[in-house]
Enzyme design. Structure first.
Site, PDB file in Angstrom:
ATOM      1  N   SER A 176       1.880 -24.119  55.414  1.00  0.00           N
ATOM      2  CA  SER A 176       2.966 -24.221  56.385  1.00  0.00           C
ATOM      3  C   SER A 176       2.344 -24.399  57.761  1.00  0.00           C
ATOM      4  O   SER A 176       1.279 -23.839  58.041  1.00  0.00           O
ATOM      5  CB  SER A 176       3.808 -22.944  56.398  1.00  0.00           C
ATOM      6  OG  SER A 176       4.694 -22.957  57.500  1.00  0.00           O
ATOM      7  N   GLY A 209      14.354 -26.285  45.760  1.00  0.00           N
ATOM      8  CA  GLY A 209      13.637 -26.426  47.023  1.00  0.00           C
ATOM      9  C   GLY A 209      12.518 -27.457  46.952  1.00  0.00           C
ATOM     10  O   GLY A 209      12.623 -28.485  46.272  1.00  0.00           O
ATOM     11  N   TYR A 263       3.702 -13.949  57.667  1.00  0.00           N
ATOM     12  CA  TYR A 263       3.850 -15.218  56.939  1.00  0.00           C
ATOM     13  C   TYR A 263       2.810 -16.232  57.436  1.00  0.00           C
ATOM     14  O   TYR A 263       2.109 -16.876  56.645  1.00  0.00           O
ATOM     15  CB  TYR A 263       5.262 -15.752  57.157  1.00  0.00           C
ATOM     16  CG  TYR A 263       5.524 -17.101  56.530  1.00  0.00           C
ATOM     17  CD1 TYR A 263       5.546 -17.256  55.147  1.00  0.00           C
ATOM     18  CD2 TYR A 263       5.771 -18.224  57.324  1.00  0.00           C
ATOM     19  CE1 TYR A 263       5.800 -18.498  54.570  1.00  0.00           C
ATOM     20  CE2 TYR A 263       6.029 -19.469  56.753  1.00  0.00           C
ATOM     21  CZ  TYR A 263       6.036 -19.593  55.378  1.00  0.00           C
ATOM     22  OH  TYR A 263       6.288 -20.819  54.807  1.00  0.00           O
ATOM     23  N   GLY A 311       9.469 -27.157  45.672  1.00  0.00           N
ATOM     24  CA  GLY A 311       8.818 -27.225  44.359  1.00  0.00           C
ATOM     25  C   GLY A 311       9.623 -28.061  43.375  1.00  0.00           C
ATOM     26  O   GLY A 311       9.066 -28.820  42.577  1.00  0.00           O
ATOM     27  N   GLY A 346       6.328 -22.391  40.798  1.00  0.00           N
ATOM     28  CA  GLY A 346       7.476 -22.406  41.694  1.00  0.00           C
ATOM     29  C   GLY A 346       8.002 -23.829  41.735  1.00  0.00           C
ATOM     30  O   GLY A 346       8.111 -24.424  42.810  1.00  0.00           O
TER      31      GLY A 346
HETATM   32  N1  LIG Z   1      11.483 -24.490  53.787  1.00  0.00           N
HETATM   33  C1  LIG Z   1      10.634 -24.504  54.805  1.00  0.00           C
HETATM   34  O1  LIG Z   1      11.039 -24.678  55.967  1.00  0.00           O
HETATM   35  C2  LIG Z   1       9.166 -24.357  54.584  1.00  0.00           C
HETATM   36  C3  LIG Z   1       8.307 -24.636  55.655  1.00  0.00           C
HETATM   37  C4  LIG Z   1       6.950 -24.506  55.475  1.00  0.00           C
HETATM   38  C5  LIG Z   1       6.448 -24.092  54.254  1.00  0.00           C
HETATM   39  N2  LIG Z   1       7.294 -23.814  53.227  1.00  0.00           N
HETATM   40  C6  LIG Z   1       6.701 -23.383  51.975  1.00  0.00           C
HETATM   41  O2  LIG Z   1       7.180 -24.171  50.912  1.00  0.00           O
HETATM   42  C7  LIG Z   1       7.167 -23.400  49.710  1.00  0.00           C
HETATM   43  C8  LIG Z   1       8.520 -23.534  49.014  1.00  0.00           C
HETATM   44  O3  LIG Z   1       9.521 -23.037  49.851  1.00  0.00           O
HETATM   45  P1  LIG Z   1      11.044 -23.554  49.822  1.00  0.00           P
HETATM   46  O4  LIG Z   1      11.401 -23.859  51.208  1.00  0.00           O
HETATM   47  O5  LIG Z   1      11.231 -24.568  48.772  1.00  0.00           O
HETATM   48  O6  LIG Z   1      11.760 -22.187  49.475  1.00  0.00           O
HETATM   49  P2  LIG Z   1      12.673 -21.716  48.271  1.00  0.00           P
HETATM   50  O7  LIG Z   1      13.663 -22.772  47.940  1.00  0.00           O
HETATM   51  O8  LIG Z   1      13.126 -20.374  48.676  1.00  0.00           O
HETATM   52  O9  LIG Z   1      11.630 -21.621  47.066  1.00  0.00           O
HETATM   53  C9  LIG Z   1      10.719 -20.580  47.024  1.00  0.00           C
HETATM   54  C10 LIG Z   1       9.816 -20.727  45.835  1.00  0.00           C
HETATM   55  O10 LIG Z   1       9.012 -19.550  45.751  1.00  0.00           O
HETATM   56  C11 LIG Z   1       9.338 -18.824  44.588  1.00  0.00           C
HETATM   57  N3  LIG Z   1       9.531 -17.418  44.923  1.00  0.00           N
HETATM   58  C12 LIG Z   1      10.283 -16.934  45.948  1.00  0.00           C
HETATM   59  N4  LIG Z   1      10.227 -15.589  45.960  1.00  0.00           N
HETATM   60  C13 LIG Z   1       9.437 -15.219  44.927  1.00  0.00           C
HETATM   61  C14 LIG Z   1       9.009 -13.970  44.431  1.00  0.00           C
HETATM   62  N5  LIG Z   1       9.353 -12.826  45.021  1.00  0.00           N
HETATM   63  N6  LIG Z   1       8.211 -13.937  43.347  1.00  0.00           N
HETATM   64  C15 LIG Z   1       7.845 -15.097  42.757  1.00  0.00           C
HETATM   65  N7  LIG Z   1       8.218 -16.329  43.185  1.00  0.00           N
HETATM   66  C16 LIG Z   1       9.003 -16.380  44.252  1.00  0.00           C
HETATM   67  C17 LIG Z   1      10.619 -19.414  44.042  1.00  0.00           C
HETATM   68  O11 LIG Z   1      10.549 -19.335  42.628  1.00  0.00           O
HETATM   69  P3  LIG Z   1      11.789 -18.928  41.659  1.00  0.00           P
HETATM   70  O12 LIG Z   1      12.280 -20.229  41.077  1.00  0.00           O
HETATM   71  O13 LIG Z   1      11.127 -18.055  40.663  1.00  0.00           O
HETATM   72  O14 LIG Z   1      12.816 -18.243  42.516  1.00  0.00           O
HETATM   73  C18 LIG Z   1      10.546 -20.854  44.535  1.00  0.00           C
HETATM   74  O15 LIG Z   1       9.770 -21.634  43.664  1.00  0.00           O
HETATM   75  C19 LIG Z   1       6.791 -21.976  50.103  1.00  0.00           C
HETATM   76  O16 LIG Z   1       5.422 -21.757  49.856  1.00  0.00           O
HETATM   77  C20 LIG Z   1       7.059 -21.967  51.594  1.00  0.00           C
HETATM   78  O17 LIG Z   1       6.274 -21.024  52.267  1.00  0.00           O
HETATM   79  C21 LIG Z   1       8.652 -23.946  53.368  1.00  0.00           C
END
Ligand SMILES: NC(=O)c1ccc[n+]([C@@H]2O[C@H](COP(=O)([O-])OP(=O)(O)OC[C@H]3O[C@@H](n4cnc5c(N)ncnc54)[C@H](OP(=O)(O)O)[C@@H]3O)[C@@H](O)[C@H]2O)c1
Length: 242
Positions: A136, A17, A149, A19, A13
């Site tokens: 998280s 975002g 979650y 990643g 990932g």
């Molecule tokens: N944003 C926040 O506020 C926040 C807070 C706490 C923790 N987090 C954690 O941080 C991490 C990244 O989140 P983000 O905020 O950067 O969100 P994001 O931009 O939506 O990115 C989500 C990531 O997960 C992958 N993903 C999403 N749905 C998927 C699916 N159905 N199958 C396979 N891969 C999938 C996406 O890969 P693709 O490139 O393949 O779409 C992307 O790499 C997550 O683990 C999230 O729980 C985020």
């Protein structure tokens, strides 16, 4: 500085975002980064430093895809020094509305896929390796509507403790970065009202930026954290800390 010079990193990932910010920062610190995403085909980019990012199309939720990626890195590089498992989903669903689909989808990616990715990567990781899991603060604070979650992220925290213990004899460290609300696509669907309400709960008064989470992942991936394992580093503006 090149804190990841000569390191091979896999960011599951690793495009967009948090990643994506991790992939960029690792490459700028000299790592050869393999970044998976469901979107797009293979592409490579060099960064200003000696690092690079190679995007590989793979679904983080598909074990066969991850095995293919691990096989490719093994044959091209012979090892993975840094594994980051970032892919995750977060969907609003209060207790009474939670369906089996929601439960299975969320646990399927955030826990099951993360587990088997880490297990599969062990074969390719060597002494001195590091694993960084993206958790998280939702795993700690019981946010209404995010029970499933939050439970998945509590499981991630728990795995890090056990794996840190189990992998210490192999000299592989395992840690968690736990973001608070961070400005990514995951947050994009939230209304201005929700975003303002969230920000008001954060002592530093704003959401985090993906690069701020990446900086914590870089610390835990690099030798700067050589005596840190089994730990959780919160990047939440103090939201779950004070
Ligand atoms: N944003 C926040 O506020 C926040 C807070 C706490 C923790 N987090 C954690 O941080 C991490 C990244 O989140 P983000 O905020 O950067 O969100 P994001 O931009 O939506 O990115 C989500 C990531 O997960 C992958 N993903 C999403 N749905 C998927 C699916 N159905 N199958 C396979 N891969 C999938 C996406 O890969 P693709 O490139 O393949 O779409 C992307 O790499 C997550 O683990 C999230 O729980 C985020």
């Amino acid at each position: 500085m090149s804190r990841l010079a000569n390191k091979v990193a896999l960011v599951i990932g690793g495009v967009g975002g948090i990643g994506g910010a991790i992939s960029q920062m690792f490459a700028s610190e000299g790592a050869q980064v393999y970044a998976t995403s469901r979107k797009g085909g293979e592409s490579s980019s060099e960064t200003g430093s000696s690092g690079s990012i190679r995007v590989i199309q793979a679904n983080a939720g598909e074990k066969a895809d991850l095995q293919r990626v691990l096989g490719q890195i093994k044959s091209e590089q012979g090892r993975i020094d840094v594994l980051v498992i970032n892919a995750g989903i977060s969907e609003y669903a209060p207790l009474e509305d939670i369906s089996e689909d929601h439960f299975d989808r969320t646990f399927g990616l955030n826990v099951r896929s993360l587990f088997f990715a880490a297990q599969g990567a062990l074969d390719v990781m060597k002494a001195g390796g590091t694993i960084v899991l993206i958790g998280s603060i939702a795993g700690d604070i019981g946010t209404k509507g995010y029970g499933v979650y939050g439970a998945t992220k509590a499981a991630v925290r728990s795995f890090a403790r056990t794996w840190a213990n189990e992998l210490a004899p192999k000299d592989i460290r395992v840690n968690v970065v736990s973001p608070g609300p961070t400005d990514t696509a995951m947050m994009a669907s939230a209304s201005l009202e929700v975003r303002d309400a969230l920000s008001s709960m954060i002592p530093l008064g704003r959401m985090g930026r993906p690069e701020e989470v990446a900086a914590a992942a870089l610390f835990l991936a690099s030798d700067e954290s050589s005596f840190t394992t089994g730990a959780e580093l919160a990047v939440d503006g103090g939201m779950a800390q004070v």
